[in-house]
Design an enzyme around this catalytic site. Structure first.
Site, PDB file in Angstrom:
ATOM      1  N   TYR A   1       0.855  -1.187   0.000  1.00  0.00           N
ATOM      2  CA  TYR A   1       0.000   0.000   0.000  1.00  0.00           C
ATOM      3  C   TYR A   1       0.889   1.234   0.000  1.00  0.00           C
ATOM      4  O   TYR A   1       1.594   1.510   0.971  1.00  0.00           O
ATOM      5  CB  TYR A   1      -0.913  -0.024   1.238  1.00  0.00           C
ATOM      6  CG  TYR A   1      -1.915   1.116   1.332  1.00  0.00           C
ATOM      7  CD1 TYR A   1      -2.212   1.951   0.264  1.00  0.00           C
ATOM      8  CD2 TYR A   1      -2.592   1.347   2.535  1.00  0.00           C
ATOM      9  CE1 TYR A   1      -3.133   2.977   0.372  1.00  0.00           C
ATOM     10  CE2 TYR A   1      -3.516   2.376   2.662  1.00  0.00           C
ATOM     11  CZ  TYR A   1      -3.780   3.186   1.580  1.00  0.00           C
ATOM     12  OH  TYR A   1      -4.696   4.207   1.699  1.00  0.00           O
TER      13      TYR A   1
ATOM     14  N   LYS B   1      -1.721  -1.408  -3.983  1.00  0.00           N
ATOM     15  CA  LYS B   1      -2.653  -0.293  -4.118  1.00  0.00           C
ATOM     16  C   LYS B   1      -1.805   0.967  -4.103  1.00  0.00           C
ATOM     17  O   LYS B   1      -1.149   1.268  -3.106  1.00  0.00           O
ATOM     18  CB  LYS B   1      -3.652  -0.251  -2.966  1.00  0.00           C
ATOM     19  CG  LYS B   1      -4.558   0.987  -3.018  1.00  0.00           C
ATOM     20  CD  LYS B   1      -5.382   1.197  -1.765  1.00  0.00           C
ATOM     21  CE  LYS B   1      -6.180   2.499  -1.866  1.00  0.00           C
ATOM     22  NZ  LYS B   1      -6.924   2.809  -0.625  1.00  0.00           N
TER      23      LYS B   1
END
Length: 299
Positions: free
Chosen positions: A137, A165
């Protein structure tokens, strides 16, 4: 079958009432999201105010969302913490709860020490200890730490690191990540504002704050893209931009929660020290959300 990261996920907000997690309110919201076209849910992403929850609260809400979602949609649990030890602990608890994968943000308090070497070691140690797949992330706006395409490409070689992400919004970096990672490594757009261009480059989907409010419209962008209807996909992408900015960079988590209230579900107030929107801001947000023909029907 191994978990494959694809499609559109909503990083769900954590509802509070009187400063405590309001599980009764969460139930209604979950039914909305689970009944939508979303591929799955993320519990304890940035919109879940995870940094404001205790470890015990994190474990409980992960377990609750996994239980409610079982058999309907996969759940990804945010387990990133400042220490490797706590990140591993939360990842193991998420696996026990039934999460499909964990989403691990970069440690960031000692950001001056978060070199590429340190970050690689952190993620590899967590990936080795996690019973379920790990998703990187990258959230430099909040953390002040950026995962470079080079580091991502190196981490992508680990069999238990299945995707990233990327919420940085640097489309060049996203392109580099897609180019330099294996075909089975999923790159996810971290915002609806750059979903379509990310898909064009080869992204597998997105985890989008706006998908909490307009889930089917966000999914529609990817559906149109995959159907080769690029002009329609672009038109919808353009119509998402203003609303997305309102519930992310402009009004933040308070804006996202106010938007949930406006569409008939529960947003409530953020947890202190974050503050709710004032009346003037709420009125402006309502006008923004209802401004485009694509989105009016959802309100």
């Amino acid at each position: 079958m191994a978990f494959k990261l694809k499609g559109i996920y909503a990083p769900i907000p954590t509802p509070f009432a009187g400063g405590k997690i309001a599980y009764d309110k969460l139930d209604g919201n979950l039914e909305f999201w689970l009944g939508s076209k979303l591929e799955g849910l993320v519990v304890l992403g940035s919109n879940g105010e995870f940094v404001l929850l205790s470890t015990e609260e994190k474990v409980k809400i992960i377990s609750y969302v996994c239980e409610k979602s079982q058999g309907r949609k996969p759940v990804i649990a945010g387990t990133g913490a400042e220490s490797t030890e706590e990140t591993i602990y939360l990842s193991q608890k998420a696996a026990e709860a039934g999460a499909a994968a964990v989403l691990v943000v970069t440690p960031n308090y000692y950001k001056g020490s978060m070199t590429e070497k340190v970050l690689k070691k952190f993620y590899l140690e967590v990936a080795e200890a996690s019973p379920i797949p790990l998703i990187l992330y990258n959230m430099p706006r909040n953390t002040g730490v950026n995962l470079s395409a080079k580091v991502v490409a190196e981490l992508a070689q680990h069999p238990n690191i299945i995707g990233i992400k990327d919420s940085g919004g640097n489309i060049v970096q996203i392109a580099e990540m897609i180019k330099s990672t294996p075909s089975d490594f999923s790159v996810f757009a971290g915002s609806a504002s750059f979903l379509y261009p990310s898909l064009v480059l080869g992204a597998a989907g997105g985890t989008l704050a706006l998908a909490n409010v307009f889930p089917d419209e966000c999914v529609k962008v990817q559906e149109l893209f995959e159907a080769g209807k690029h002009e329609e996909a672009k038109a919808l992408q353009f119509n998402l931009i203003e609303s997305n900015a309102a519930v992310t960079s402009r009004f933040g988590i308070a804006g996202l929660k106010a938007a949930m209230d406006m569409i008939g579900y529960y947003g409530g107030d953020p947890r202190s020290p974050l503050q709710p929107l004032g009346e003037a801001e709420r009125e402006e947000l309502k006008q923004i959300l209802g401004r485009t023909p694509y989105l009016q029907k959802a309100m």
